[in-house]
Enzyme design. Structure first.
Site, PDB file in Angstrom:
ATOM      1  N   VAL A  75     -30.925 -12.030 -47.724  1.00  0.00           N
ATOM      2  CA  VAL A  75     -29.510 -12.381 -47.790  1.00  0.00           C
ATOM      3  C   VAL A  75     -28.951 -12.574 -46.381  1.00  0.00           C
ATOM      4  O   VAL A  75     -28.010 -13.337 -46.179  1.00  0.00           O
ATOM      5  CB  VAL A  75     -28.715 -11.325 -48.604  1.00  0.00           C
ATOM      6  N   GLY A  76     -29.572 -11.923 -45.395  1.00  0.00           N
ATOM      7  CA  GLY A  76     -29.165 -12.131 -44.009  1.00  0.00           C
ATOM      8  C   GLY A  76     -29.814 -13.397 -43.465  1.00  0.00           C
ATOM      9  O   GLY A  76     -30.934 -13.745 -43.844  1.00  0.00           O
ATOM     10  N   ARG A 162     -20.221  -7.941 -51.339  1.00  0.00           N
ATOM     11  CA  ARG A 162     -20.903  -7.639 -52.599  1.00  0.00           C
ATOM     12  C   ARG A 162     -21.620  -6.302 -52.534  1.00  0.00           C
ATOM     13  O   ARG A 162     -21.456  -5.442 -53.379  1.00  0.00           O
ATOM     14  CB  ARG A 162     -21.922  -8.735 -52.928  1.00  0.00           C
ATOM     15  N   SER A 212     -22.473  -7.610 -41.955  1.00  0.00           N
ATOM     16  CA  SER A 212     -23.337  -8.669 -41.440  1.00  0.00           C
ATOM     17  C   SER A 212     -23.567  -8.442 -39.947  1.00  0.00           C
ATOM     18  O   SER A 212     -22.765  -7.774 -39.286  1.00  0.00           O
ATOM     19  CB  SER A 212     -22.671 -10.035 -41.595  1.00  0.00           C
ATOM     20  N   ARG A 240     -28.207  -4.543 -40.251  1.00  0.00           N
ATOM     21  CA  ARG A 240     -29.243  -5.075 -39.379  1.00  0.00           C
ATOM     22  C   ARG A 240     -29.311  -4.158 -38.158  1.00  0.00           C
ATOM     23  O   ARG A 240     -28.290  -3.594 -37.756  1.00  0.00           O
ATOM     24  CB  ARG A 240     -28.915  -6.509 -38.921  1.00  0.00           C
ATOM     25  N   ASP A 264     -32.654   2.024 -42.353  1.00  0.00           N
ATOM     26  CA  ASP A 264     -33.608   1.141 -43.042  1.00  0.00           C
ATOM     27  C   ASP A 264     -33.850  -0.110 -42.222  1.00  0.00           C
ATOM     28  O   ASP A 264     -34.752  -0.884 -42.520  1.00  0.00           O
ATOM     29  CB  ASP A 264     -33.084   0.775 -44.440  1.00  0.00           C
ATOM     30  N   HIS A 288     -37.392  -1.147 -43.774  1.00  0.00           N
ATOM     31  CA  HIS A 288     -36.617  -2.223 -44.405  1.00  0.00           C
ATOM     32  C   HIS A 288     -37.033  -2.441 -45.867  1.00  0.00           C
ATOM     33  O   HIS A 288     -37.527  -3.517 -46.230  1.00  0.00           O
ATOM     34  CB  HIS A 288     -36.755  -3.525 -43.601  1.00  0.00           C
ATOM     35  N   GLY A 290     -34.840  -1.679 -48.478  1.00  0.00           N
ATOM     36  CA  GLY A 290     -33.621  -1.581 -49.284  1.00  0.00           C
ATOM     37  C   GLY A 290     -33.670  -2.386 -50.573  1.00  0.00           C
ATOM     38  O   GLY A 290     -33.160  -1.965 -51.611  1.00  0.00           O
ATOM     39  N   SER A 291     -34.309  -3.542 -50.514  1.00  0.00           N
ATOM     40  CA  SER A 291     -34.389  -4.376 -51.724  1.00  0.00           C
ATOM     41  C   SER A 291     -35.784  -4.341 -52.336  1.00  0.00           C
ATOM     42  O   SER A 291     -36.094  -5.134 -53.230  1.00  0.00           O
ATOM     43  CB  SER A 291     -34.013  -5.823 -51.385  1.00  0.00           C
TER      44      SER A 291
END
Lengths: 321, 321
Positions: A75-76, A162, A212, A240, A264, A288, A290-291
């Site tokens: 998403v980034g 979101r 962001s 980030r 993360d 990293h 998270g998702s």
């Protein structure tokens, strides 16, 4: 047409690409070396990449005129030189929304793992036959439990809105939540109140960064920010690595300016295994993830594939940045 | 009057006791050896103990006729022989409610640490310079995220009702929650539905045990129960180690009958450091720290002290079991 894919992706997604394009795959779970990417991308029509791949002017120059689309499984998009892409007419695809719930859930898990010292607890249990049910909690101090309040740092960005919104829903039953946003477009409600950044740093027990990464957030968590926080504060970063000055964070954690941090995301990623942050008991670093649920990563990859296909076939991308 | 205290307790609590009684303190953060407890308790009037101290017939015999009260700094009383106490007219004090919020919060943290593999993630990050943002998640499989449902096992006990109720409030925004209770006295609501134990084992993605330990829950999570669970299930125990058959759990985890377990309670406590459960990547063991925040442990200790004082001064205890 020919496309480059910079990492092993789920086979379902790879099959879809193989049916339409000639795929030049970096067949590995590790990050593609930069020289390999620069070489592979020559004269390709599309690129499917990850946030660990820096897509800068040099990479775009190497690609040449044929490159029409960069589709990132994230998403980034801070790893992509957007202005260079715009100048060259290269479309950028990204993967919003599909990772929101998983990432917000992970943020809560990382917060509690850090604040309730769950990672340290597992180490203590493995190492000592006498570690059990501390009363004094001297070796094992946990200052805050559910009475704490929460800061969610948001900036003017639809994506972080979101994650932040879902995060607030998840955590609302734990505590008072506060919410920072540059403008006041987001409506206040029972749990969400506006406050200035300095006020939140001073008043919060938990601080979760989910903004962001851009010019206005670059290094915003620095020495000055940590100094304003409570000594008992827990800082969590799911945004980030660049929003944090890591030298200042190491200093704040090692001198107990704040109590703990859960990260993360780092600079760089992956963080070198000899990095000083790894030596601190009060710093929890995850790679990293998270998702990183199977369902979410698959959905992200399928969306990125769909973005790439649509861009190369001149149809509207489901998620163009 | 004279009392025994079996562990270092916060100085505020110790001061209160010292003002009224002659205190025989086991001045340590470690568990008092059984022989020491048996020796110390001779001819004492009261006992302030922890869940790690087994207060059985032998201990009570050693105490003799003067012992009037056993006050435990815990909500569980399964370490105390209640019927022997009743026969001897010994009052039992415990610490309900004050630990409910901290324990429910910890349960959510332990669940997410296990299901989202946060502990493994920290190890992976420390060990390898290439571990970052897995796409395939093959080495790092996380099956379920927020779409999962939750089981909270409750039995007919006012204490576990409290933790279970708060736990459901905390976790309700994450997922569908289910709720098991022997009788239907607890009202159904938006997130809480009744189901039979076998149905819940079969249908749940996450199973959190927060029941009391008693005859009806002794070893209830055994080979048969794990076999009924999904292969992707995560099992979390914040109740007492005795509700689990640990040999069966080891077998289920090592053969991937279920995906993972998070245990804040074990048999025995502490779990020996060479226990096979410690060898499993998919088992997260913490040293009974569900209520281990400074605020909560202090409140528990102060309540236990107040219980002991009231019992010995023939006033109503604030929390008599």
């Amino acid at each position: 047409m020919e496309v480059v894919v910079t990492r092993n992706i789920p086979s379902a997604a790879l099959n879809v690409l193989n049916k339409r394009f000639k795929v030049d795959l970096w067949q590995s779970d590790d990050i593609i070396p930069r020289e390999t990417l620069i070489s592979k991308i020559k004269a390709k029509d599309g690129l499917l990449c990850l946030l660990t791949d820096k897509i800068d002017k040099e990479v775009l120059d190497s690609a040449g005129d044929r490159l029409q689309a960069v589709s990132t499984i994230s998403v980034g998009v801070d790893h992509i030189n957007r202005s260079e892409c715009t100048m060259r007419g290269i479309k950028i695809g990204y993967t919003p929304e599909v990772l929101t719930a998983a990432t917000a859930e992970f943020a809560v898990g990382l917060l509690l793992s850090t604040s309730r010292r769950i990672v340290e607890g597992t180490h203590a249990a493995k190492r000592s036959n006498s570690v059990c049910f501390f009363i004094l909690c001297q070796k094992y101090k946990v200052t805050n439990d559910v009475t704490a309040c929460v800061l969610v740092l948001l900036v003017d960005d639809k994506t972080t809105d979101r994650v932040g919104t879902i995060l607030i829903l998840r955590i609302a039953n734990f505590s008072h939540s506060y919410f920072f946003k540059k403008d006041k477009a987001f409506e206040e409600n029972l749990w969400v109140h506006f406050a200035s950044f300095p006020d939140l740093l001073r008043e919060s027990d938990f601080i979760i960064s989910c903004c962001s990464f851009n010019q206005s957030t670059d290094g915003v968590f620095d020495k000055e920010a940590f100094k304003q926080m409570k000594n008992s504060a827990i800082f969590v970063n799911i945004a980030r690595g660049g929003v944090v000055n890591q030298d200042d964070l190491y200093d704040a954690l090692s001198r107990n300016v704040i109590r703990g941090a859960g990260l993360d995301v780092t600079t760089p990623e992956p963080l070198p295994t000899d990095h000083p942050l790894f030596t601190l008991d009060n710093c929890v670093v995850t790679p990293h993830i998270g998702s990183a649920s199977e369902k979410t990563r698959t959905e992200m990859t399928m969306l990125a594939v769909e973005n790439l296909i649509c861009a190369l076939e001149n149809r509207a991308m489901p998620a163009q940045y």
